[in-house]
Design a protein around this motif. Structure first.
Motif, mmCIF file in Angstrom:
data_model
loop_
_atom_site.group_PDB
_atom_site.id
_atom_site.type_symbol
_atom_site.label_atom_id
_atom_site.label_comp_id
_atom_site.label_asym_id
_atom_site.label_seq_id
_atom_site.Cartn_x
_atom_site.Cartn_y
_atom_site.Cartn_z
ATOM 1 N N ARG A 252 0.894 -1.064 -0.165
ATOM 2 C CA ARG A 252 -0.011 0.005 -0.281
ATOM 3 C C ARG A 252 0.763 1.132 -0.136
ATOM 4 O O ARG A 252 1.872 1.278 0.382
ATOM 5 C CB ARG A 252 -1.081 0.040 1.109
ATOM 6 N N ILE B 210 3.588 3.101 2.913
ATOM 7 C CA ILE B 210 4.382 2.161 3.574
ATOM 8 C C ILE B 210 6.097 2.177 3.288
ATOM 9 O O ILE B 210 6.133 1.814 2.060
ATOM 10 C CB ILE B 210 3.646 0.901 3.702
ATOM 11 N N GLN C 219 9.243 -3.296 5.587
ATOM 12 C CA GLN C 219 8.399 -4.231 5.264
ATOM 13 C C GLN C 219 9.196 -5.407 4.802
ATOM 14 O O GLN C 219 8.864 -6.826 5.303
ATOM 15 C CB GLN C 219 7.467 -3.853 4.231
ATOM 16 N N ASP D 127 0.056 -5.216 8.032
ATOM 17 C CA ASP D 127 -0.295 -3.890 7.648
ATOM 18 C C ASP D 127 -1.864 -4.040 8.291
ATOM 19 O O ASP D 127 -2.644 -3.794 7.316
ATOM 20 C CB ASP D 127 -0.241 -3.676 6.216
ATOM 21 N N GLN E 80 -5.101 -2.650 10.190
ATOM 22 C CA GLN E 80 -5.766 -1.709 10.280
ATOM 23 C C GLN E 80 -6.738 -1.857 11.458
ATOM 24 O O GLN E 80 -7.034 -2.785 11.854
ATOM 25 C CB GLN E 80 -6.735 -1.301 9.001
ATOM 26 N N VAL F 136 -1.807 6.781 5.412
ATOM 27 C CA VAL F 136 -1.564 5.860 6.328
ATOM 28 C C VAL F 136 -2.588 6.106 7.523
ATOM 29 O O VAL F 136 -3.162 5.043 7.870
ATOM 30 C CB VAL F 136 -0.209 5.872 6.871
ATOM 31 N N THR G 44 -4.413 2.813 9.843
ATOM 32 C CA THR G 44 -3.495 1.874 10.012
ATOM 33 C C THR G 44 -2.862 1.834 11.519
ATOM 34 O O THR G 44 -2.564 3.210 11.968
ATOM 35 C CB THR G 44 -2.368 2.134 9.243
#
Length: 337
Positions: free
Chosen positions: A69, A72, A77, A123, A125, A188, A193
């Motif tokens: 996404r 990020i 990651q 990730d 949310q 974000v 998030t």
């Protein structure tokens, strides 16, 4: 090459007993099975894939859902992904990486085809649309991150609320009274998030507790965006003496923008970052920081999943406490060179 006869000799059983334990064709006592498994690990024996499947009815694959996404920071990651893959291989499992914006459809696809034994979900949310489905799939899962409602789920992450609080406490101890959090890009926060929202909440709550003037400002990466954000921040908060940066790619541009605005670090402005150690250490002025324990979180997520796959009990929530390291970027308010 280690053979099944070597395992049998090491475990003190017959080769046929080892074969039965691997294939599941006949029952083997739990004590004997554990002794065989210990010998397999000690000798490094690799059972034939078909035998493993027969014994466990598993695919020996776990899925890592890592949506790509916007907003990020991909290097971080990938640290999570690398640690998950490495630890999974230590458990003789491969990793199926799901990177597309498939959401619930991607989870249904892998669960419905018996491709994987379990799921690790990144990730996360606060109002994550994947959560209701995870509760119904019947497939063991571990979340790297916390939704707003984590009941019945297994979640692990850095304690981002405590991280925001720790950064403010560090600045408060040096007498700073006006502070700002330069956070993730706006999208974000808009997605809800979890790590971004919780950091901001911890930061704001601690600033209020210490009687500080504070603000949270989303920040786009890039030199121009950083300069615009810093210029606006200094206009709105002329008494600003402390900042927390929770945006890895923006850290360098933000510090440069403050320098261009005539502020020296740490004489005029103290800076704290939430970022990998190497990024903080290699800044022009080494930055006090709370590291992101990506490797530890990824490894522990796999261990939690493996424990669930083997029928063990795991805690619902695992929160890693923040560890703040002071470097040259923070000093008492009004410090002179």
């Amino acid at each position: 090459m280690v053979k099944i006869t070597d395992v049998a000799r090491h475990a003190g059983v017959s080769p046929s007993t080892v074969s039965y334990a691997l294939s599941g064709k006949r029952s083997v006592s739990q004590e004997t099975k554990q002794r065989i498994e210990a010998s397999i690990r000690a000798l490094g024996y690799r059972p034939h894939a078909g035998a493993r499947a027969l014994a466990s009815s598993r695919s020996n694959v776990v899925a890592l859902t890592m949506p790509l996404r916007s907003g990020i920071h991909m290097p971080v990651q990938m640290q999570f992904a690398e640690s998950v893959v490495t630890r999974a291989r230590a458990h003789d499992h491969d990793v199926l990486l799901l990177t597309q914006e498939e959401g619930e459809d991607g989870l249904r696809r892998v669960a419905g085809t018996a491709l994987v034994d379990g799921l690790i979900v990144m990730d996360v949310q606060l109002r994550d649309a994947r959560i209701p489905l995870l509760r119904t799939l019947g497939l063991p899962s571990v979340l790297i991150g916390f939704p707003a409602d984590a009941e019945g789920l297994t979640c692990i992450d850095l304690d981002f609320t405590a991280t925001g609080e720790a950064c403010v406490q560090h600045l408060a101890q040096f007498g700073h009274r006006c502070v700002a959090l330069l956070g993730s890009p706006p999208e974000v926060y808009a997605r809800g998030t979890g790590f971004a929202r919780r950091t901001a909440a911890g930061f704001t709550a601690a600033a209020h507790r210490y009687g500080m003037t504070s603000t949270v400002v989303p920040c786009e990466p890039g030199r121009l965006a950083a300069k615009e954000t810093v210029d606006r921040l200094l206009r709105e908060l002329p008494d600003l003496t402390g900042v927390v940066v929770h945006n890895e790619p923006a850290l360098g541009p933000v510090l440069e923008a403050f320098k261009e605005a005539g502020l020296r670090i740490p004489e005029d402005l103290s800076a704290v970052a939430i970022c990998p150690d190497e990024l903080a250490e290699n800044a022009p002025v080494p930055v006090s920081s709370v590291p992101l324990p990506a490797a530890e979180v990824g490894e522990r997520a796999v261990e939690l999943l493996m424990t669930k796959l083997n029928g063990g009990e795991v805690p619902d929530a695992t929160l890693l406490p923040p560890q703040l390291t002071r470097r040259a970027s923070t000093a008492p308010r009004g410090a002179t060179a």
